[in-house]
Design a protein around this motif. Structure first.
Motif, PDB file in Angstrom:
ATOM      1  N   LEU A  77       0.612  -1.134  -0.250  1.00  0.00           N
ATOM      2  CA  LEU A  77      -0.122  -0.190   0.013  1.00  0.00           C
ATOM      3  C   LEU A  77       0.840   1.119   0.007  1.00  0.00           C
ATOM      4  CD1 LEU A  77      -2.480  -1.127   2.663  1.00  0.00           C
ATOM      5  CD2 LEU A  77      -3.097  -1.319   0.390  1.00  0.00           C
ATOM      6  N   ALA A  78       0.530   2.726  -0.893  1.00  0.00           N
ATOM      7  CA  ALA A  78       1.731   3.184  -0.863  1.00  0.00           C
ATOM      8  C   ALA A  78       1.112   4.434   0.477  1.00  0.00           C
ATOM      9  CB  ALA A  78       0.621   4.310  -2.168  1.00  0.00           C
ATOM     10  N   ASP A  79       0.131   4.284   1.123  1.00  0.00           N
ATOM     11  CA  ASP A  79       0.094   5.197   2.796  1.00  0.00           C
ATOM     12  C   ASP A  79      -1.628   4.681   2.945  1.00  0.00           C
ATOM     13  OD1 ASP A  79       0.385   7.156   3.986  1.00  0.00           O
ATOM     14  OD2 ASP A  79      -2.140   8.096   3.545  1.00  0.00           O
ATOM     15  N   VAL A  80      -1.566   4.401   4.087  1.00  0.00           N
ATOM     16  CA  VAL A  80      -2.670   4.202   5.101  1.00  0.00           C
ATOM     17  C   VAL A  80      -2.709   4.945   6.034  1.00  0.00           C
ATOM     18  CG1 VAL A  80      -3.016   2.264   6.953  1.00  0.00           C
ATOM     19  CG2 VAL A  80      -1.805   1.235   5.319  1.00  0.00           C
ATOM     20  N   SER A  81      -3.809   5.811   6.685  1.00  0.00           N
ATOM     21  CA  SER A  81      -3.725   6.546   7.641  1.00  0.00           C
ATOM     22  C   SER A  81      -4.595   6.420   8.577  1.00  0.00           C
ATOM     23  CB  SER A  81      -3.932   7.977   7.192  1.00  0.00           C
ATOM     24  OG  SER A  81      -3.913   9.020   8.542  1.00  0.00           O
ATOM     25  N   ALA A  82      -4.764   6.367   9.669  1.00  0.00           N
ATOM     26  CA  ALA A  82      -6.452   6.343  10.552  1.00  0.00           C
ATOM     27  C   ALA A  82      -6.268   7.008  10.856  1.00  0.00           C
ATOM     28  CB  ALA A  82      -5.039   4.425  11.520  1.00  0.00           C
ATOM     29  N   THR A  83      -7.309   6.870  12.181  1.00  0.00           N
ATOM     30  CA  THR A  83      -8.276   7.917  12.729  1.00  0.00           C
ATOM     31  C   THR A  83      -9.602   7.639  13.259  1.00  0.00           C
ATOM     32  OG1 THR A  83      -8.579   9.479  10.311  1.00  0.00           O
ATOM     33  CG2 THR A  83      -9.661   9.902  12.463  1.00  0.00           C
ATOM     34  N   PHE A  84      -8.907   7.279  14.582  1.00  0.00           N
ATOM     35  CA  PHE A  84      -9.581   6.899  15.909  1.00  0.00           C
ATOM     36  C   PHE A  84     -11.240   7.451  16.229  1.00  0.00           C
ATOM     37  CE2 PHE A  84      -5.535   5.361  15.340  1.00  0.00           C
ATOM     38  CZ  PHE A  84      -5.930   4.031  16.166  1.00  0.00           C
ATOM     39  N   ALA A  85     -11.992   6.895  16.271  1.00  0.00           N
ATOM     40  CA  ALA A  85     -13.847   8.074  16.787  1.00  0.00           C
ATOM     41  C   ALA A  85     -13.264   7.898  18.599  1.00  0.00           C
ATOM     42  CB  ALA A  85     -14.780   7.059  16.326  1.00  0.00           C
ATOM     43  N   MET A  86     -13.246   8.693  18.110  1.00  0.00           N
ATOM     44  CA  MET A  86     -13.367   9.477  20.148  1.00  0.00           C
ATOM     45  C   MET A  86     -15.356   9.220  20.525  1.00  0.00           C
ATOM     46  SD  MET A  86     -10.888  10.228  21.016  1.00  0.00           S
ATOM     47  CE  MET A  86     -11.013  10.699  21.879  1.00  0.00           C
ATOM     48  N   GLU A  87     -16.192   9.231  20.052  1.00  0.00           N
ATOM     49  CA  GLU A  87     -17.348   9.494  20.354  1.00  0.00           C
ATOM     50  C   GLU A  87     -18.549   8.659  19.131  1.00  0.00           C
ATOM     51  OE1 GLU A  87     -20.945  11.178  22.398  1.00  0.00           O
ATOM     52  OE2 GLU A  87     -19.536  12.443  22.685  1.00  0.00           O
ATOM     53  N   CYS A  88     -20.001   7.522  18.981  1.00  0.00           N
ATOM     54  CA  CYS A  88     -20.282   7.427  17.816  1.00  0.00           C
ATOM     55  C   CYS A  88     -21.478   8.688  18.699  1.00  0.00           C
ATOM     56  CB  CYS A  88     -20.894   6.253  18.137  1.00  0.00           C
ATOM     57  SG  CYS A  88     -22.371   6.049  17.108  1.00  0.00           S
ATOM     58  N   ILE A  89     -21.631   9.009  17.262  1.00  0.00           N
ATOM     59  CA  ILE A  89     -23.050  10.491  17.637  1.00  0.00           C
ATOM     60  C   ILE A  89     -24.444   9.939  16.912  1.00  0.00           C
ATOM     61  CG2 ILE A  89     -24.090  12.649  17.133  1.00  0.00           C
ATOM     62  CD1 ILE A  89     -20.547  13.300  17.594  1.00  0.00           C
ATOM     63  N   LYS A  90     -24.110   9.065  15.980  1.00  0.00           N
ATOM     64  CA  LYS A  90     -24.659   8.217  15.354  1.00  0.00           C
ATOM     65  C   LYS A  90     -24.652   6.880  14.665  1.00  0.00           C
ATOM     66  CE  LYS A  90     -29.004   8.768  11.813  1.00  0.00           C
ATOM     67  NZ  LYS A  90     -29.522   9.429  11.091  1.00  0.00           N
ATOM     68  N   ASN A  91     -25.788   6.279  14.229  1.00  0.00           N
ATOM     69  CA  ASN A  91     -24.616   4.742  13.717  1.00  0.00           C
ATOM     70  C   ASN A  91     -26.382   4.017  13.925  1.00  0.00           C
ATOM     71  OD1 ASN A  91     -23.742   2.583  12.684  1.00  0.00           O
ATOM     72  ND2 ASN A  91     -22.997   2.003  14.415  1.00  0.00           N
ATOM     73  N   THR A  92     -26.931   4.011  12.556  1.00  0.00           N
ATOM     74  CA  THR A  92     -28.620   3.388  12.102  1.00  0.00           C
ATOM     75  C   THR A  92     -27.644   2.712  10.972  1.00  0.00           C
ATOM     76  OG1 THR A  92     -30.042   3.240  11.669  1.00  0.00           O
ATOM     77  CG2 THR A  92     -28.859   5.174  10.722  1.00  0.00           C
ATOM     78  N   THR A  93     -28.962   1.776  10.855  1.00  0.00           N
ATOM     79  CA  THR A  93     -28.135   0.942   9.534  1.00  0.00           C
ATOM     80  C   THR A  93     -29.577   0.259   9.280  1.00  0.00           C
ATOM     81  OG1 THR A  93     -29.800  -1.217  11.025  1.00  0.00           O
ATOM     82  CG2 THR A  93     -27.360  -1.159  10.504  1.00  0.00           C
ATOM     83  N   GLU A  94     -30.562   1.877   9.004  1.00  0.00           N
ATOM     84  CA  GLU A  94     -32.202   1.768   8.309  1.00  0.00           C
ATOM     85  C   GLU A  94     -31.470   3.473   7.725  1.00  0.00           C
ATOM     86  OE1 GLU A  94     -35.205   2.569  11.555  1.00  0.00           O
ATOM     87  OE2 GLU A  94     -33.770   1.447  12.675  1.00  0.00           O
ATOM     88  N   LEU A  95     -32.162   2.927   6.656  1.00  0.00           N
ATOM     89  CA  LEU A  95     -32.584   3.349   5.572  1.00  0.00           C
ATOM     90  C   LEU A  95     -33.808   4.476   5.280  1.00  0.00           C
ATOM     91  CD1 LEU A  95     -31.296   0.896   2.716  1.00  0.00           C
ATOM     92  CD2 LEU A  95     -30.368   2.913   3.573  1.00  0.00           C
ATOM     93  N   PRO A  96     -33.889   5.658   4.839  1.00  0.00           N
ATOM     94  CA  PRO A  96     -34.904   6.293   5.099  1.00  0.00           C
ATOM     95  C   PRO A  96     -35.749   5.851   4.247  1.00  0.00           C
ATOM     96  CG  PRO A  96     -33.077   7.581   4.368  1.00  0.00           C
ATOM     97  CD  PRO A  96     -32.289   5.779   4.412  1.00  0.00           C
ATOM     98  N   LEU A  97     -36.601   5.511   4.009  1.00  0.00           N
ATOM     99  CA  LEU A  97     -37.605   4.681   2.831  1.00  0.00           C
ATOM    100  C   LEU A  97     -38.898   5.682   3.278  1.00  0.00           C
ATOM    101  CD1 LEU A  97     -36.932   0.827   3.619  1.00  0.00           C
ATOM    102  CD2 LEU A  97     -36.344   2.703   1.709  1.00  0.00           C
TER     103      LEU A  97
END
Length: 153
Positions: A133-153
């Motif tokens: 790989l040429a470049d790998v950059s990681a970002t660590f989440a501090m807090e999950c503010i919204k996480n859904t699997t529901e699509l807006p139907l």
């Protein structure tokens, strides 16, 4: 894309997205249709590929996987063979829960679920040992503010 999704199908899909264990009887009552009609609609949505699968969602914290890491990857290589090998390498890592090919400055984006930074480092080392790989950059989440699997139907 399925052509004939009507309001009743959308109601059924919204209900199943919120709780896939909802009984056919409850779905039918909510949609004001018979249980047999509801069953046929659900079956049609499954056969058309609209309903892909029904799953249980597990709280990552409760199973020791509370660290979410977003990994941006840039590559030098874009041949079909390389992409196939890369996809195989990524899919072999169970900690990678989402994997996207991107447009723009980043070629690929991974969402990784681990217990700690040390666990992420183990996944990182496993990945780079399998593919260049040429470049790998990681970002660590501090807090999950919204996480859904529901699509807006």
């Amino acid at each position: 894309m399925m052509e004939n999704i009507d309001d009743t199908d959308r109601l059924i899909l919204r209900a199943l997205q919120a709780d896939a264990s909802t009984s056919l009887e409850s779905l039918a009552a909510a949609a004001s249709i018979s249980v047999n009609t509801c069953w046929r609609r659900v079956k049609r949505l499954e056969e058309a590929g609209v309903l892909v699968r029904r799953v249980a969602l597990v709280d990552p914290e409760s199973v020791g996987l509370g660290q979410t890491v977003f990994v941006a990857i840039r590559t030098r290589e874009h041949s079909a063979d390389w992409v196939e090998r890369f996809a195989k390498a990524v899919r072999s890592l169970p900690e990678v829960v989402e994997f996207y090919r991107m447009a723009g400055d980043v070629d690929y984006l991974l969402k990784i679920q681990v217990g700690s930074v040390k666990d992420y480092d183990r996944v990182y080392r496993a990945l780079i040992s399998r593919i260049d790989l040429a470049d790998v950059s990681a970002t660590f989440a501090m807090e999950c503010i919204k996480n859904t699997t529901e699509l807006p139907l």
